[in-house]
Design a protein around this motif. Sequence first.
Motif, mmCIF file in Angstrom:
data_model
loop_
_atom_site.group_PDB
_atom_site.id
_atom_site.type_symbol
_atom_site.label_atom_id
_atom_site.label_comp_id
_atom_site.label_asym_id
_atom_site.label_seq_id
_atom_site.Cartn_x
_atom_site.Cartn_y
_atom_site.Cartn_z
ATOM 1 N N MET A 50 -4.177 3.405 -0.016
ATOM 2 C CA MET A 50 -4.427 3.286 1.424
ATOM 3 C C MET A 50 -5.196 2.008 1.751
ATOM 4 O O MET A 50 -4.919 1.334 2.730
ATOM 5 N N ARG A 51 -6.167 1.696 0.899
ATOM 6 C CA ARG A 51 -6.930 0.462 1.115
ATOM 7 C C ARG A 51 -6.024 -0.751 1.019
ATOM 8 O O ARG A 51 -6.117 -1.672 1.826
ATOM 9 N N LYS A 101 -1.818 -4.509 6.112
ATOM 10 C CA LYS A 101 -1.647 -4.321 7.540
ATOM 11 C C LYS A 101 -2.460 -5.350 8.313
ATOM 12 O O LYS A 101 -1.982 -5.938 9.279
ATOM 13 N N LYS A 102 -3.685 -5.587 7.860
ATOM 14 C CA LYS A 102 -4.565 -6.527 8.569
ATOM 15 C C LYS A 102 -3.954 -7.919 8.610
ATOM 16 O O LYS A 102 -4.102 -8.637 9.585
ATOM 17 N N ASP A 157 1.534 1.783 8.556
ATOM 18 C CA ASP A 157 0.964 2.964 9.204
ATOM 19 C C ASP A 157 1.727 4.214 8.814
ATOM 20 O O ASP A 157 1.138 5.254 8.549
ATOM 21 N N THR A 193 -3.911 -0.951 4.016
ATOM 22 C CA THR A 193 -4.740 -1.376 5.157
ATOM 23 C C THR A 193 -4.954 -2.884 5.123
ATOM 24 O O THR A 193 -4.884 -3.566 6.143
ATOM 25 N N LEU A 214 0.588 5.088 5.568
ATOM 26 C CA LEU A 214 -0.819 5.512 5.605
ATOM 27 C C LEU A 214 -0.959 6.934 6.135
ATOM 28 O O LEU A 214 -1.738 7.730 5.605
ATOM 29 N N PHE A 215 -0.156 7.252 7.176
ATOM 30 C CA PHE A 215 -0.253 8.602 7.726
ATOM 31 C C PHE A 215 0.175 9.636 6.696
ATOM 32 O O PHE A 215 -0.426 10.698 6.574
ATOM 33 N N GLU A 261 -2.496 9.899 4.166
ATOM 34 C CA GLU A 261 -3.627 10.623 4.743
ATOM 35 C C GLU A 261 -3.388 12.128 4.697
ATOM 36 O O GLU A 261 -4.272 12.914 4.366
ATOM 37 N N ARG A 295 -7.150 11.648 -5.640
ATOM 38 C CA ARG A 295 -7.719 11.242 -4.365
ATOM 39 C C ARG A 295 -8.083 9.769 -4.385
ATOM 40 O O ARG A 295 -7.760 9.021 -3.466
ATOM 41 N N ALA A 296 -8.737 9.370 -5.491
ATOM 42 C CA ALA A 296 -9.137 7.967 -5.624
ATOM 43 C C ALA A 296 -7.893 7.084 -5.622
ATOM 44 O O ALA A 296 -7.885 6.007 -5.012
ATOM 45 N N LEU A 356 -6.496 6.840 -2.104
ATOM 46 C CA LEU A 356 -7.321 5.994 -1.243
ATOM 47 C C LEU A 356 -7.182 4.525 -1.636
ATOM 48 O O LEU A 356 -7.215 3.638 -0.785
#
Lengths: 174, 797, 241
Positions: free
Chosen positions: A126-127, A133-134, A145, A130, A148-149, A152, A119-120, A123
Motif C-alpha cells: 500500500m505504501r 500515486k503521489k 486507488d 501510495t 489500495l481499496f 485496505e 499485514r506488514a 501495508l
Amino acid sequence: MTIGHTLLGLLESGPRHGYDLKRAFDERFGHDRPLHYGQVYSTMSRLLKNGLVEVDGIEPGGGPERKRYAITDAGVTDVAGWLTTPEKPEPYLQSTLYTKVVLALLTGRDAAELLDVQRAEHLRLMRELTRRKKGGDLADQLICDHALFHLEADLRWLELTAARLGKLAAEVRA
Amino acid sequence: MSDLTYAGKTAGTGTAQPAGPPPDPRGPLRTWADDLRMGLAFALRGGREGWMRTLLTAVGVGLGVALLLLTTAIPGALAGRDQRGAARAEVPASDAEYVGGTVLVGNVDTEYHDTMVRGRLLLPEGPDAPLPPGLDRFPKPGEMVVSPALADLLDDAGSDLLRERLDYGIAGTVSDAGLIDPGELAYYAGSKDIAAADVNVSRVAAFGEDADDQAMEPVLVLLAMIVFVALLMPVAVFLIAAVRFGGERRDRRLAALRLVGADGRAVRRIAAGEALAGALLGLVAGTGLFLLGRQLAGGVTVYDMSIFASDLDPSPALALLVAAAVPAAAVGVTLLALRGVVIEPLGVVRSARPRRRRIWWRLLLPAGGLALLAPMMGRGDDAGAFPEWQVIGGTVLLLTGITALLPWLVEAVVARLGRGPTSWQLAVRRLQLSSGTAARLVNGIAVAVAGAIALQMVFTGVEDDYKEETGHDAGRYQLAVYASAGQDVGVGDRIEGTEGVSETVTRVSTVLAGKKRNPRNSVTLSVGSCAELREMAKLAGCRDGDAFYLTDTYGSADSTHMATAGDPLYLDPSYDGMAGKALRWAPPSDIRPARARADSDGNKYDGIVATPGAVPDVRDSGAFTAWVDVRLDPAVPEAAERVRNEVAGADPLLSVHTLNSEIYEEDFAGIRTGLAVGAACVLVLIGSSLLVGQLEQLRERRKLLSSLVAFGTRRSTLSLSVLWQTAIPVALGMALSTAFGLALGTVLMRMTDTPVAVDWPSVLTMAGAGAGVVAAVTALSMPLLIRLMRPDGLRTE
Amino acid sequence: MSTTPPTDPFAADAEPAPILTATALRKVYAGTPALDGADFAIAAGETVAVMGPSGSGKSTLLHCLAGIVPADDGTVTYAGRDLAALSDAERSALRRREFGFVFQFGQLVPELTCVENVALPLRLTGLGRRDAERAARPWLERLEVDDIAHQRPGEVSGGQGQRVAVARALATTPRVVFADEPTGALDSLNGERVMELLTGAAQDSGAAVVLVTHEPRVAAYADREVVVRDGRTRSLEPVGR
C-alpha cells in the motif's frame, strides 16, 4: 478483464496494425504487465475466426504484427454488449489467507504472527502504491486507488481476524 | 445521536409519501400549547444537562423574584410603620372636651446608648380615658408597660443605668399594634405627678389620625422612587439574562429537533417552553426565598429600623404582576433572542456577520429620559410633589439607555481593539464574534452601578444640607439640657455635680418686650454671673445687680431703646395661642451699653444681659428658660447616661439633647451603607450570572483549550485571556454607567435644588465593586479552566 | 527563527539515530491500562503510522510521546532529553518550539481568522503579531488555503480547516509533528489531499511525523507502521527508512 474485448474496443476508433494495438494497450491498461506479441497474435486470430475483425491490409515484411486489422459490425455489437453487461462482483469466498490461518491453528503454529507478517506485507504494498500515486497522473491514481481499496479491505479482514483469533481457534480445534 | 435521528427521518420519508404535507389539524392555540408543553418536558426530563440548565435558570429567576417581591413589599412595610405611627398619634383635647374622656400624656423620650427610647407618662382623667394602642389597661403609678425589645434590654446585665432611669415596675408588654417596628424601645408608665399645664404634657382626647395626613417631603419621595427604580432595573435585567442561561447548548438540542422534523417555528416555541419551565420553577423558588427572607427580616435590625415579618406583604396586585410578568418575559425574551438565529437541522447558524448596531435609536432612550427629567430641574421641595410617572419614566428611560447603548459601545470599541499580546488577541477576537453576549451579561452591573452612583451623589448633596443646619459645637460640649419656662432652670447645678461632667455652661434667658400681649418687637434677656456675661459681651466692670444692653450686634437699636426709654417692659409676653407669664420688669437705672462678643462659631450675642441681682425671682418665676451645655469627661464611662439619669431624676419631662454635628451624617451614612449593601447584593447576583456564562463557555471549549495547551500555549496566556474577556466589557460598562450615573445624579440634584457635587470616593467605590466582580468571576472560573486545560480533554476514545 | 518552508539537511542525510524514543511506557486511566509496556522510536524526517483498533491506546501513546500526559512508568527521550525530567513549563516550551500538532477537530480557535490561527504558535514563541502573520502566509500557500486566510474556521470547509491546522502545526518548523486522526473528519478525497500535503511538507522541512490513525490508506502515507494492541506496541520494520 478480457484481452479480446479490450483489443476489439481499441479497434473501434479505426484500423490498426498488430504492434500498434499492443502499444496502445500497454499504454492505457498494461502498466506492470505488458502484452506479449504472441498474446496479441493468438487473440487476433481467434477474433478473425469469429468474424469480429477482418484483415484490412498487410505491411511488407511479414509476421502477424504487420497485419492491419479492422473491426466488423459484428465486432462493434460484441463490444457494446460487453460494455453494457455488468461485471459479476467477485465473491472472494475461496481465500488462501483463510486457509493459511486455519491450518496454522490446526497445526499449533502462531496464527497471529502469520497475520502480522501478512499485514506488514499488505501495508508495504500500500505504501508503494501510495508513493506511485503521489508521482503519477490521474490514470495512475485511479488504478492505484483501486488496488489500495482492495488491499485496505484485505487489511481490515486481517485486523478483524486477528481480533477474533481466540474464538476461531476454539471453533477450529473443537 | 445524529445517526439515529437521521435513520428515523429517512425511514419516515421512505415508507409513505403523501401528496404534500397534511394540514395540522390542531388550531394555532393548541399548537402553541403542545410545543410549550414539549419544551417544559425537555427542561424537566432532559437528563443531567437539561436539569442543570433548568436549575440554573430557576435559581437565577428565583433570586430575582425574591428580590423583586421584597422590594415591592417594602413600601407596604413602610406604610405599616406609618399606619401604626399614626394610630398612636396623640389628638389633643380641645378646651370643650369632656374631662372624664381624656388622658394626660407626658413625653419622656430619652436616649440610651445612642438609641431612642420612646417614653410616655400616662394619667387617665376619667373612666372613659382613651387607651393608647398596644395597651390593654393603664399602668398604675410607679408601673410601666414596656415593648418586648425594651424588656430584653432592661434584662441585660449591662443596663444598670437604664434600669435606674426607668425606675418603674414592669406590669406588662406593649403589643405589636402599639409599636412601629419589632425593635422599638418604648414604654408607658403610670404617673400621678403630671399636670396639664406642665411642659411636654398634653391632654389627649384620642389616639390615632389618618396616616395620609403626613405627607412626606417631595424630595424624600423622589429619592424613594429613584431607589426603587435603581434597585428593580438591574433585577429585571438580571432576570432577562437568567432566562438565557445555557443558550448555546440548548441551540444544539434544538438543531437535533429540527433534524427529526420540527419546523422553525415549532422549535422556537419549544425553546420558549424550556425557558418557561425555568421561569415557573424560579417563581416557586423565589416565593420560597421571599417567605424565608421575610422571616429573617423580622429578626434583623438595620440602623435602628426593623420590620415586622407580617408587614412585608407585597400588595396582591404587585405580586400578581410579578407572577404574570416573569413567565411572560421568559417566553418573550427567548423568542427575541432566537430572532437573529437560524436553527438548521445540522446546527445553529447565527447570521454570519450581523448587522452593525445602529446608534440613533439607542440614543433616543436616554435622550427621552433626560427630556422627561429636565423640566423638573430647580424645583426643590417648595413646588410640591414631583409628578410620579414623569420621574419614574425618565429614570427608567435613562437607565434603559445604558442597556441599549452598551452593546453598541462594546461592539464599536472591541472592533477597534486588536494590538496586544496573544491573550489579548484571543479575548478581543472572542468578543468581536459575540459582543452582544458580553454586553448583555454586563448590562445588569452597569445599570446597578449607574443607579447607585446617582443616588450616592444625591444623598451626599442632601446630607450636606442637613449638616449645615445642625451646626452644634460638638467638639466642646456633648450634651445639652433644655428647661422650658416653668421647668427647673437650676438644673445645671445638679448636673455639675454628676460624675463624669467636667464643665457646664448655663444660659438662662427669656423674651423681653414692651407689651404684655403680641408685642411687635422683642429682644432676648439673658441672665448670668459676671463671668458668664463676659463670654457674651466686653464688660468694663461688673457686679451683681448690673445689667447691660449689647451694641454692635443684631437688633441693637431695639435693645438700646428698651433699656434707655424708660417704658414698662414685660418678661415672657403672651402671644395669641401661647400664654406667657408677662411679668413686669424694670431694668436697673444704671444699665450700660456693652459691645457684643462673638462665640466660637462667630455668632454674636444680642439683646440685654443681666446679673441675677438685676432680675428678681429668676428661678421660681416660671418665665425663664435654661439651656445647659454639658462637657463630659471622656475618661469616665457612661458619663452621658449618668447625666441623663440625673436629669430624669430631677424631672423626667426635661429633655436632654445629644450635641453632635455628625448626627445627621450618621443617619445618612446608614442610608448610604444600606444603599451600598443593596448595590452589592445586586452585583453579587449579576456576578453569579456572569460566572455561569463564563463556566458554560469554558465547558463548550473544552476540546479547544486542551489542544491549545497541547501545542504549548502557556496556561497563564489562557487565564489572562479569560480575564480580559470579562474585564473589557465590564470596564466599558463601568465607564458608561459612571457617565450615566453622574448625569442622572446631576439632574436629580438639580431637581432637589442641591448644589451639584460629585462624591468621587463613592463613584470609585461603585466602579471598584464592578471591577471586584470581574476579579471574582475570573478567580472563580479558574479552577474549571485549569481542570479543562488538562490534557484529558484530548481523549476521544 | 526561519519561518519559510526550508529544505532541511536532515532529510537528505536520513539520519538513522532516532530523535524520539519511548521504552516500556505504562499509563493507567481510571484503573484501565491504556499503555502496558509500549516501545516506540522515530528517526528525524521519518513518518511513522501508529495503528490499532479503537481503545488500543494509540492516542495515549501519542500524548505520552508529546509530553502532554506524563507516563506512569517508562521513559520518553527526545533529542537525548528525558521528558519526565523536564518541568511542565519546559515541556510546554518544547511543544511550542519543537513539536507540531494536528488533531481530528476542535483545534482551531473559532474566533481567530485562519491566518491568525496559523500565526498563533509563532506568537506563543514570542514573535510579534505582524511578523507572525507574515511568516504564516507561505504555509497557507503551501497548504493551498491562502485564499481563505482572512476567514474564520466556521466559514471554511472541513478539508480547508484541516489544512489550516496542518499549516499551523508546521509553521514553527517543528522537528516532530504529532497527528491524531488528522483525516478522521474528512471524506477520502480531502483526507488524501491533506495527507499528501502533510507528509510532503513535513518531508520538505525534515520533520518527523507521528501519525495516529485507524485507516490503512492513511497509514500508507507513512514510511512504516507500528501497531498498538492492548497497550503494547509491535513493529516489524526497523527504525529509519
